[in-house]
Structures are given as structure tokens and as C-alpha cells.
Design a protein around this motif. Structure first.
Motif, PDB file in Angstrom:
ATOM      1  N   ASP A   1     -31.607 -13.823  14.502  1.00 40.88           N
ATOM      2  CA  ASP A   1     -30.208 -13.736  14.097  1.00 40.88           C
ATOM      3  C   ASP A   1     -29.365 -13.365  15.325  1.00 40.88           C
ATOM      4  OD1 ASP A   1     -27.732 -13.242  13.082  1.00 40.88           O
ATOM      5  OD2 ASP A   1     -28.457 -12.186  11.304  1.00 40.88           O
ATOM      6  N   LEU A   2     -28.527 -14.308  15.767  1.00 38.92           N
ATOM      7  CA  LEU A   2     -27.758 -14.116  17.005  1.00 38.92           C
ATOM      8  C   LEU A   2     -26.292 -13.756  16.734  1.00 38.92           C
ATOM      9  CD1 LEU A   2     -29.277 -17.149  18.971  1.00 38.92           C
ATOM     10  CD2 LEU A   2     -29.762 -14.726  19.369  1.00 38.92           C
ATOM     11  N   THR A   3     -26.018 -13.323  15.506  1.00 33.20           N
ATOM     12  CA  THR A   3     -24.629 -13.012  15.132  1.00 33.20           C
ATOM     13  C   THR A   3     -23.962 -12.062  16.130  1.00 33.20           C
ATOM     14  OG1 THR A   3     -25.316 -13.202  12.831  1.00 33.20           O
ATOM     15  CG2 THR A   3     -23.158 -12.192  13.247  1.00 33.20           C
ATOM     16  N   ARG A   4     -24.729 -11.089  16.617  1.00 30.29           N
ATOM     17  CA  ARG A   4     -24.143 -10.084  17.515  1.00 30.29           C
ATOM     18  C   ARG A   4     -24.481 -10.334  18.980  1.00 30.29           C
ATOM     19  NH1 ARG A   4     -21.886  -5.946  14.715  1.00 30.29           N
ATOM     20  NH2 ARG A   4     -21.918  -4.692  16.582  1.00 30.29           N
ATOM     21  N   VAL A   5     -24.706 -11.599  19.313  1.00 27.60           N
ATOM     22  CA  VAL A   5     -24.989 -11.973  20.703  1.00 27.60           C
ATOM     23  C   VAL A   5     -23.845 -12.849  21.212  1.00 27.60           C
ATOM     24  CG1 VAL A   5     -26.526 -13.306  22.196  1.00 27.60           C
ATOM     25  CG2 VAL A   5     -27.487 -11.821  20.423  1.00 27.60           C
TER      26      VAL A   5
ATOM     27  N   ILE B   1     -30.299  -3.877  24.983  1.00 28.42           N
ATOM     28  CA  ILE B   1     -30.285  -4.785  23.847  1.00 28.42           C
ATOM     29  C   ILE B   1     -31.004  -4.096  22.693  1.00 28.42           C
ATOM     30  CG2 ILE B   1     -32.475  -6.017  24.262  1.00 28.42           C
ATOM     31  CD1 ILE B   1     -30.448  -8.584  24.015  1.00 28.42           C
ATOM     32  N   LYS B   2     -30.538  -4.377  21.489  1.00 31.86           N
ATOM     33  CA  LYS B   2     -31.212  -3.822  20.317  1.00 31.86           C
ATOM     34  C   LYS B   2     -31.770  -4.960  19.477  1.00 31.86           C
ATOM     35  CE  LYS B   2     -27.966  -1.293  18.634  1.00 31.86           C
ATOM     36  NZ  LYS B   2     -27.178  -0.409  17.756  1.00 31.86           N
ATOM     37  N   ILE B   3     -32.967  -4.756  18.948  1.00 29.57           N
ATOM     38  CA  ILE B   3     -33.564  -5.758  18.068  1.00 29.57           C
ATOM     39  C   ILE B   3     -33.927  -5.073  16.764  1.00 29.57           C
ATOM     40  CG2 ILE B   3     -35.386  -7.484  17.810  1.00 29.57           C
ATOM     41  CD1 ILE B   3     -35.744  -7.294  20.903  1.00 29.57           C
ATOM     42  N   ASP B   4     -33.344  -5.570  15.701  1.00 27.06           N
ATOM     43  CA  ASP B   4     -33.558  -4.985  14.387  1.00 27.06           C
ATOM     44  C   ASP B   4     -34.390  -5.973  13.573  1.00 27.06           C
ATOM     45  OD1 ASP B   4     -32.718  -2.831  12.511  1.00 27.06           O
ATOM     46  OD2 ASP B   4     -31.977  -4.590  11.410  1.00 27.06           O
ATOM     47  N   VAL B   5     -35.523  -5.520  13.044  1.00 23.24           N
ATOM     48  CA  VAL B   5     -36.412  -6.446  12.339  1.00 23.24           C
ATOM     49  C   VAL B   5     -36.344  -6.220  10.831  1.00 23.24           C
ATOM     50  CG1 VAL B   5     -38.761  -7.349  12.200  1.00 23.24           C
ATOM     51  CG2 VAL B   5     -37.937  -6.355  14.340  1.00 23.24           C
TER      52      VAL B   5
ATOM     53  N   ALA C   1     -32.808  -9.479  14.299  1.00 26.67           N
ATOM     54  CA  ALA C   1     -31.367  -9.468  14.593  1.00 26.67           C
ATOM     55  C   ALA C   1     -31.167  -8.834  15.961  1.00 26.67           C
ATOM     56  CB  ALA C   1     -30.618  -8.698  13.521  1.00 26.67           C
ATOM     57  N   VAL C   2     -30.653  -9.636  16.882  1.00 25.82           N
ATOM     58  CA  VAL C   2     -30.472  -9.172  18.254  1.00 25.82           C
ATOM     59  C   VAL C   2     -29.027  -8.711  18.436  1.00 25.82           C
ATOM     60  CG1 VAL C   2     -30.657  -9.815  20.694  1.00 25.82           C
ATOM     61  CG2 VAL C   2     -32.202 -10.842  19.011  1.00 25.82           C
ATOM     62  N   ASP C   3     -28.852  -7.592  19.134  1.00 21.66           N
ATOM     63  CA  ASP C   3     -27.505  -7.068  19.386  1.00 21.66           C
ATOM     64  C   ASP C   3     -27.373  -6.790  20.883  1.00 21.66           C
ATOM     65  OD1 ASP C   3     -25.095  -5.762  19.515  1.00 21.66           O
ATOM     66  OD2 ASP C   3     -25.517  -4.385  17.858  1.00 21.66           O
TER      67      ASP C   3
ATOM     68  N   ILE D   1     -37.021  -9.144  24.170  1.00 22.10           N
ATOM     69  CA  ILE D   1     -37.118 -10.101  23.057  1.00 22.10           C
ATOM     70  C   ILE D   1     -38.456 -10.824  23.121  1.00 22.10           C
ATOM     71  CG2 ILE D   1     -36.052 -12.123  21.978  1.00 22.10           C
ATOM     72  CD1 ILE D   1     -33.411 -11.267  23.265  1.00 22.10           C
ATOM     73  N   ARG D   2     -38.843 -11.215  24.330  1.00 22.97           N
ATOM     74  CA  ARG D   2     -40.124 -11.905  24.513  1.00 22.97           C
ATOM     75  C   ARG D   2     -41.284 -11.048  23.990  1.00 22.97           C
ATOM     76  NH1 ARG D   2     -39.936 -13.504  29.792  1.00 22.97           N
ATOM     77  NH2 ARG D   2     -39.120 -15.477  29.022  1.00 22.97           N
ATOM     78  N   LYS D   3     -41.227  -9.754  24.296  1.00 24.81           N
ATOM     79  CA  LYS D   3     -42.284  -8.850  23.867  1.00 24.81           C
ATOM     80  C   LYS D   3     -42.345  -8.787  22.334  1.00 24.81           C
ATOM     81  CE  LYS D   3     -42.230  -5.219  26.526  1.00 24.81           C
ATOM     82  NZ  LYS D   3     -41.651  -3.885  26.841  1.00 24.81           N
ATOM     83  N   GLU D   4     -41.178  -8.637  21.747  1.00 27.08           N
ATOM     84  CA  GLU D   4     -41.100  -8.553  20.289  1.00 27.08           C
ATOM     85  C   GLU D   4     -41.626  -9.839  19.649  1.00 27.08           C
ATOM     86  OE1 GLU D   4     -39.923  -5.731  18.578  1.00 27.08           O
ATOM     87  OE2 GLU D   4     -40.712  -6.824  16.834  1.00 27.08           O
ATOM     88  N   LEU D   5     -41.292 -10.978  20.272  1.00 26.60           N
ATOM     89  CA  LEU D   5     -41.709 -12.271  19.731  1.00 26.60           C
ATOM     90  C   LEU D   5     -43.198 -12.517  19.938  1.00 26.60           C
ATOM     91  CD1 LEU D   5     -38.762 -14.595  20.795  1.00 26.60           C
ATOM     92  CD2 LEU D   5     -39.550 -14.179  18.456  1.00 26.60           C
ATOM     93  N   ALA D   6     -43.718 -12.150  21.101  1.00 27.24           N
ATOM     94  CA  ALA D   6     -45.103 -12.467  21.475  1.00 27.24           C
ATOM     95  C   ALA D   6     -46.078 -11.923  20.436  1.00 27.24           C
ATOM     96  CB  ALA D   6     -45.409 -11.916  22.859  1.00 27.24           C
ATOM     97  N   GLY D   7     -45.879 -10.678  20.047  1.00 30.14           N
ATOM     98  CA  GLY D   7     -46.772 -10.063  19.072  1.00 30.14           C
ATOM     99  C   GLY D   7     -46.769 -10.811  17.747  1.00 30.14           C
ATOM    100  N   ARG D   8     -45.564 -11.226  17.327  1.00 31.05           N
ATOM    101  CA  ARG D   8     -45.434 -11.868  16.011  1.00 31.05           C
ATOM    102  C   ARG D   8     -45.852 -13.332  16.015  1.00 31.05           C
ATOM    103  NH1 ARG D   8     -42.506  -8.793  12.705  1.00 31.05           N
ATOM    104  NH2 ARG D   8     -41.809  -6.879  13.706  1.00 31.05           N
TER     105      ARG D   8
END
Ligand SMILES: Nc1ncnc2c1ncn2[C@@H]1O[C@H](COP(=O)(O)OP(=O)(O)O)[C@@H](O)[C@H]1O
Ligand SMILES: Nc1ncnc2c1ncn2[C@@H]1O[C@H](COP(=O)(O)OP(=O)(O)O)[C@@H](O)[C@H]1O
Lengths: 163, 108, 163, 108
Positions: free
Chosen positions: B47-51, B2-6, B16-18, B29-36
Motif C-alpha cells: 500500500d503506497l498511499t503514504r509514499v 520509513i515505516k512499514i505497517d503490516v 503499508a509503507v509510510d 522494504i526488501r528485508k520485510e518482503l524477502a521473509g514473506r
């Protein structure tokens, strides 16, 4: 009377590792397409199977990723039957229940999706080792939460259920 | 995989998750979210456009983030849900719990 | 020395029906992605496996679509090994040859693709019933016709080959 | 499952194929081609824009059609090959045997 013998059978054995959920998913998608399930059902069926697989990883195998999960796909003219076999801790059927939707918290939705999307859900703990979970989806049948499944759907019709 | 573009938009951090979100990919995703989510009054949009696919571990990840964010006076929003992803939220009755936008352009 | 034991194994048993080639293909695609094969290799690996599968349907089973084909995918750190097992007429290894490319005619390209795209191709007729075809693809290795496989490739390097 | 959409362009019958071409789906294409290839001086173009995958049974189908068409003074052309489909033609050295165009707009 639904016919007893499947037209085709596909067997898949995968490690109990989340890394391979995408492999199982791909098989379910393709088989559902081959069977000409309505496009909108396919995602729901794949999700139900995946939630069942995920629960095997978590509860039957306690997150041990080095075990095996066997999927048997029986393709009938009118339905798809998916049997998930594990060889871990037996399911305690009393424990299998989704959370109340109002009680919003992380988790507790897997079993809910399985029951909402599949027409038959049966846990069989009679094998000597492990559990066999039998999921059945009919090509044409209302009463589920799949999109476009008809009036009996979405609202939440009664499901056949046995354990 | 999975790719996460911030990126940043109108005061929102847009993730933006791909890829397909499942038990294997949701920890990223959890890791990316936890910090923020720890920051006070953080505003995070996913952004789930590419999910094309999300399972209950993905939903759990977003609910967890929402609860953390609320504690710190922050907000979470979801955008760009495909029909099949939106359906999963609806069946779980989470479509009324999350702020859902058609596109990240609608973030205000 | 390449390691002996695979990190993961996936088993797939499908009917010998062309209808299910898409299922096998989907599994190969996903597994190759999981292993992080270069994107451009994936199509070639899937094609090689499919040509082998097709030949089993045609030659081992004489187009009997009601038989079984077993695929064993062994995932190693550095390579993917795919074993295709059938239970039909044994391969006559002398007959396994691609046509000359100049001799343009319908057919005769399957074996050519298998040998061009895979690093190791071994037919084993020792099982009591049927044939086991072993295909191996390394994550990093030139000498094949996969796009971007390096100079030794495309032109047609020598392959390891045994029967 | 494969879809074949037939249209007309500059005197060519254009068969736009949508799906993956394998031993299961190529008979549908063969059938569609067989009827048309019998006509004298038929000009048939295959639009592969929406084809991500082709196996040797697909190649065989096109070679067979080419040979039939030639006998009747006809022609075959291929257009819209994706990178991976073109690669399969190249490895089989069929890229020099077929007339290949970037798009059906290039048919003359
Ligand atoms: N395969 C299983 N084996 C044992 N218990 C299970 C299994 N599947 C589900 N359960 C039980 O059912 C409960 C609800 O499962 P689920 O809806 O998937 O939510 P979650 O796993 O997030 O708790 C779990 O907490 C667990 O106690
Ligand atoms: N699994 C198999 N069993 C027996 N013979 C085979 C097998 N695979 C290939 N062959 C032989 O090799 C030849 C070349 O195969 P291939 O390149 O796939 O082209 P085609 O099948 O179009 O003839 C076949 O004609 C057949 O004689």
C-alpha cells in the motif's frame, strides 16, 4: 543564445551516504519551486538527480559511504543546470546505458530515468580526478517524459547527448 | 526513515509503507518482503498511499519480490499510488507488469 | 568529553537572497530528521539558523542580495554544529542583543530566538574577512525554549555564551 | 511563494495565508495588511491554518499591523495557529498581546 552566466549559484557538498539522499532531494525540490518549474516536473528532476547521485555512490565510489559528492546548482532564467562532481573511479562512458525496458529485472532503470527526464546529460571525465556529470533542465521544453510536457514527451523524443 | 505497517486483508498480507522510498530506505522494504516472499503462494500487497516518492531502487525491490513470489506461485499487488509515483511506474512501463489497484479495498 | 571529529559534514553555499531561505530551511529540517532530533525541536533549530541567516543579509551585507553565505553542518553523535560564514561587515558583538520582551515593537526578536533555542552561540570575528557564527544544538539537553525540552527549559535557563 | 486569500466574516476581513512566512514572503503579507490597516476601525483577522512556519519578520509584520490598527481604533486577531507557530508566539510572549482564536469561526 542562452545566457552564459547563471543568475544564482548554490553549492552543496554531501557525504556519499544514502542517508543524505533526502537532503539533496529537499534542495532540488526547493530550488525547482523557487524557479517555478511546473509542479509535475519537480519530482522528475529530483528523481534524475538522485539516480545520478546513487550511481556515483555505487560505481564511482564502490559503495564507500565516506566520500564526498559536490552538487553545483546553476540557476538561469530559462533553465536549471546541476553539476554532480565525484572524486572516485572515472566513468567508463561506454558502460553507461539503461537496460531494455522489456528485459524486466531489478535494476537498470537509473540511467533511463536520467535521460528521459533531463534535457541535457553530459559526462565529463576531463577533470584530473573523478567525473563531472552535467544535467540541464529547461523551464519550458517538450520532448521529455515529465508529465504534461507536451506531445513530443512521454513517447520518448530525442535528447541532446554528448560525452 | 520509513515505516512499514503490516496487516491482513482478504488473504493478502498488506504492507503499508509510510515515507519516501530511496536507496537508503528501500533495504528495509526488501528485508520485510524477502521473509514473506519465500512462503509458497504468498500474496503480498504494497500500500503506497503514504509514499510521495520512489526511486529506481524502490522499483528494483518490487521487481525482485515479484520474481521471487512468482517462483513460489505467489502474487504481488500495488495499491494507492499517488500521481507522481504512478508516473514513475508508467515511464518505466512497469504499470502493465504489476497488478495495480486504486486502494487496498480492491484486493480480492 | 564530546568527540572532536564530526561523523559527517555537509556544506551549503547560498546567495544572500531571502528567496533561498527556504532552501537552507529544507536542509536543516532534513538533517535534523536524519539525526533524529525530537520532532518538536526541529522547527526551533531551523528558526534559529534562519534568524542568523537573516541578520547576515541585513547587517553584514546591508541587504545586498548578491553575496554568499556558507553554512557548514557538522553532525556529531550527540549534537549538530552549524557554522554560518559571511564575508561582509564584521559583527560588532556589543550590538548583538535582543530587545526586552515587554518593549513590544516590530523587530528585535531574531537574536532572542537564536539564544533561546540553541545551546551554544559564538560569534567569531577572527577570520580575515567577515564573521563566523557557530551554533550548537545537543540532541538531549534541557535549558532551552524548545517544546518538551524539560523543566529547565521554557522558563529561560542560562545558556553558555561566548564572544 | 505565499498565497493570501481574502474573505469576510462577521465584520472581519479574514486574510487566510498559505505558505511559510519568512523574510522573503512576509513583505507580501505586509503589503496586503498596510492597505487595509489605514481604514478607520478596520477589523483584520489572519487565518494561519495553512502556515507551518513563521520567523521573526512575520511576527514583526503582525506587530506593525496591530500598532497601526490600534491608532485608527481597529483590531487584529489571529486564528488557526499550528502547534509550532503558536510556540513561536509563546516564546516571544506575544500570545498575550494578540487576540488568538482556535478558528476563524470564533470571530465575533
Ligand atoms: N556514475 C557511474 N559510473 C560508472 N558506471 C555507471 C555510472 N552510472 C551508471 N553506470 C553504468 O550504467 C549502468 C546502468 O545504470 P543504471 O541505469 O543506473 O542501472 P543500475 O545501476 O541498476 O545497473 C550501470 O550498471 C553501470 O554499469
Ligand atoms: N549578523 C549581525 N551583524 C551585525 N549586527 C547584528 C547581527 N545580528 C544582529 N545584530 C544586531 O543585533 C540587533 C538585534 O538583532 P535581532 O534580534 O535579530 O533583531 P532585528 O534584526 O529585528 O533588530 C540588531 O538590531 C543588530 O544591531
Amino acid at each position: 543564445m542562452p545566457e552564459k552566466k547563471p543568475q544564482h549559484t548554490i553549492d552543496l557538498t554531501v557525504p556519499s551516504h544514502p542517508q543524505f539522499l533526502c537532503v539533496t532531494r529537499a534542495v532540488i525540490f526547493q530550488v525547482c519551486h523557487c524557479m517555478r518549474f511546473p509542479e509535475k516536473f519537480v519530482n522528475c528532476i529530483a528523481l534524475a538527480v538522485e539516480e545520478a547521485f546513487t550511481n556515483i555512490i555505487k560505481y564511482s565510489y564502490g559503495n564507500d559511504y565516506k566520500k564526498k559528492v559536490v552538487l553545483v546548482l546553476n540557476l538561469y532564467k530559462d533553465r536549471l543546470e546541476i553539476v554532480l562532481k565525484d572524486f572516485g573511479k572515472k566513468v567508463d562512458v561506454k558502460m553507461i546505458k539503461p537496460r531494455a525496458l522489456e528485459d524486466v529485472r531489478p535494476g537498470g532503470l537509473g540511467v533511463y530515468f536520467i535521460k528521459k527526464f533531463m534535457d541535457e546529460v553530459t559526462y565529463d571525465v576531463s577533470p584530473e580526478v573523478g567525473t563531472e556529470l552535467r544535467l540541464v533542465k529547461y523551464l519550458e521544453k517538450g520532448g521529455c517524459a515529465c508529465p504534461g510536457a507536451g506531445k513530443a514527451g512521454a513517447g520518448g523524443g530525442k535528447k541532446k547527448e554528448r560525452s | 526513515m520509513i515505516k512499514i505497517d503490516v496487516s491482513e486483508k482478504n488473504g493478502w498480507a498488506v504492507l503499508a509503507v509510510d515515507g519516501q522510498i530511496d536507496l537508503h530506505t528501500s533495504p528495509d522494504i526488501r528485508k520485510e518482503l524477502a521473509g514473506r516472499a519465500k512462503a509458497k503462494k504468498a500474496r503480498i500487497a504494497i500500500d503506497l498511499t503514504r509514499v510521495s516518492y520512489i526511486d529506481s531502487s524502490g522499483l528494483a525491490t518490487f521487481i525482485e519480490a515479484m520474481q521471487k513470489l512468482k517462483k513460489g506461485g505467489g502474487e504481488i499487488a500495488l495499491c494507492g499510488l499517488s500521481e507522481s509515483v504512478r508516473h514513475v511506474f508508467e515511464v518505466a512501463r512497469l504499470d502493465s507488469i504489476f497488478a495495480i489497484h486504486a486502494s487496498s479495498d480492491d484486493l480480492k
